[in-house]
Scaffold this motif. Structure first.
Motif, short mmCIF file in Angstrom:
data_model
loop_
_atom_site.label_atom_id
_atom_site.label_comp_id
_atom_site.label_asym_id
_atom_site.label_seq_id
_atom_site.Cartn_x
_atom_site.Cartn_y
_atom_site.Cartn_z
N ASP A 48 27.85 17.18 -21.41
CA ASP A 48 28.99 16.26 -21.55
C ASP A 48 28.80 15.32 -22.74
OD1 ASP A 48 31.49 15.28 -20.88
OD2 ASP A 48 30.70 13.77 -19.49
N LYS A 49 28.35 15.90 -23.86
CA LYS A 49 28.11 15.12 -25.08
C LYS A 49 28.85 15.73 -26.27
CE LYS A 49 25.13 12.23 -23.17
NZ LYS A 49 25.40 12.59 -21.77
N GLN A 50 30.08 16.20 -26.03
CA GLN A 50 30.83 16.89 -27.07
C GLN A 50 31.06 16.00 -28.30
OE1 GLN A 50 31.91 20.08 -27.32
NE2 GLN A 50 32.70 19.56 -29.36
N ASP A 51 31.30 14.71 -28.10
CA ASP A 51 31.54 13.82 -29.24
C ASP A 51 30.31 13.74 -30.14
OD1 ASP A 51 34.08 13.34 -28.38
OD2 ASP A 51 33.68 11.32 -27.60
N LEU A 52 29.14 13.86 -29.56
CA LEU A 52 27.92 13.84 -30.38
C LEU A 52 27.79 15.11 -31.21
CD1 LEU A 52 25.33 12.21 -27.94
CD2 LEU A 52 26.61 11.15 -29.82
N TRP A 53 28.26 16.23 -30.68
CA TRP A 53 28.28 17.46 -31.47
C TRP A 53 29.19 17.30 -32.68
CZ3 TRP A 53 25.79 21.62 -32.73
CH2 TRP A 53 26.46 22.67 -33.37
N THR A 54 30.35 16.67 -32.48
CA THR A 54 31.26 16.42 -33.59
C THR A 54 30.58 15.56 -34.65
OG1 THR A 54 33.16 16.56 -32.09
CG2 THR A 54 33.52 15.48 -34.21
N LEU A 55 29.85 14.55 -34.21
CA LEU A 55 29.11 13.70 -35.15
C LEU A 55 28.07 14.51 -35.92
CD1 LEU A 55 28.13 10.94 -36.27
CD2 LEU A 55 26.67 10.77 -34.23
N VAL A 56 27.30 15.31 -35.21
CA VAL A 56 26.25 16.12 -35.85
C VAL A 56 26.86 17.07 -36.87
CG1 VAL A 56 24.61 18.00 -35.42
CG2 VAL A 56 24.56 15.94 -34.00
N ARG A 57 27.95 17.73 -36.51
CA ARG A 57 28.57 18.67 -37.43
C ARG A 57 29.04 17.98 -38.71
NH1 ARG A 57 26.96 22.49 -38.04
NH2 ARG A 57 28.81 23.55 -38.82
#
Length: 237
Positions: free
Chosen positions: A158-167
């Motif tokens: 449940d950390k999808q927003d962090l994936w967006t940041l990483v990308r």
């Protein structure tokens, strides 16, 4: 997609965009994908006029897309002169790897403390898919599957927003990864690491999952000298 810098006696058909979405983000995504895949290598020129023709757009969405690429450090804009794909900034690549490792170490620990059969099956299916791309020699699809594996870790936690940041921070490290991927044994090493991470999560072994992830994420930068030796004109810093 045709070369964005080529000229032709006849105008190319405009690149098809989704009319239900804003144009600038779509142009950004397509150019970014080509830059990451090295279809647009460091130093490649991007003509605004050619891009307008390529996508059938006015100057405004093209300008907005290029500005967003510049914010990620993927292009350099020289006003009234040219826009060039940037060289791979090693410092930015190292910072992105540091961010990703810090986040993913905690994510795999969290997942291993609460393992589920469903997630184990999904991760193993992604590894199988990636193995098929490696066998076929489809490096572009292999990298997409690689990203899908890691994205699934973020969404499972449940950390999808962090994936967006990483990308958004990974353009330089991803280009290094793309340069490194054809090296002998590299794809098989990635597959082995993914399988080890998936198995450790499924078995509820957080320390083991973290150890495999740490080894996995440091692979490309640990071979930086070799990459720099092969493509010295592509790297800076």
């Amino acid at each position: 997609m045709a070369s964005l810098t080529a000229t032709s006696a006849t105008a190319p058909l405009p690149e098809r965009l989704d009319p239900s979405r804003r144009a600038a983000p779509q142009v950004f995504e397509r150019l970014r994908d080509q830059i990451i895949a090295l279809a647009l290598p460091p130093g490649a020129p991007l003509s605004r006029v050619a891009l307008q023709s390529e996508f059938g757009l006015s100057s405004t969405p093209i300008r907005d897309a290029l500005m967003r690429l510049a914010e990620e450090g993927l292009v350099e804009i020289f006003p009234q002169h040219a826009t060039l794909v940037s060289r791979i900034d090693v410092t930015r690549a190292q910072q992105a790897q540091f961010l990703r490792q810090a986040l993913e170490l905690e994510i795999v620990r969290l997942l291993a403390l609460q393992p589920t059969r469903a997630l184990a099956d999904e991760l193993n299916a992604l590894v199988t898919r990636q193995r098929r791309f490696a066998k076929d020699g489809d490096l572009a699809a292999f990298m997409l599957a690689d990203n899908a594996f890691h994205e699934r870790l973020y969404t499972a936690a449940d950390k999808q927003d962090l994936w967006t940041l990483v990308r958004s921070r990974s353009g330089h490290i991803d280009r290094l990864r793309r340069l490194h991927l054809p090296s002998p044994g590299k794809a098989q090493t990635i597959l082995r690491h993914h399988k080890q991470i998936a198995d450790a999560i499924a078995a509820g072994r957080p320390d083991e999952a973290q150890a495999h992830l740490r080894e996995h994420l440091t692979g490309t930068l640990s071979d930086l000298a070799t990459i720099r030796g092969r493509w010295p004109d592509y790297l800076s810093g």
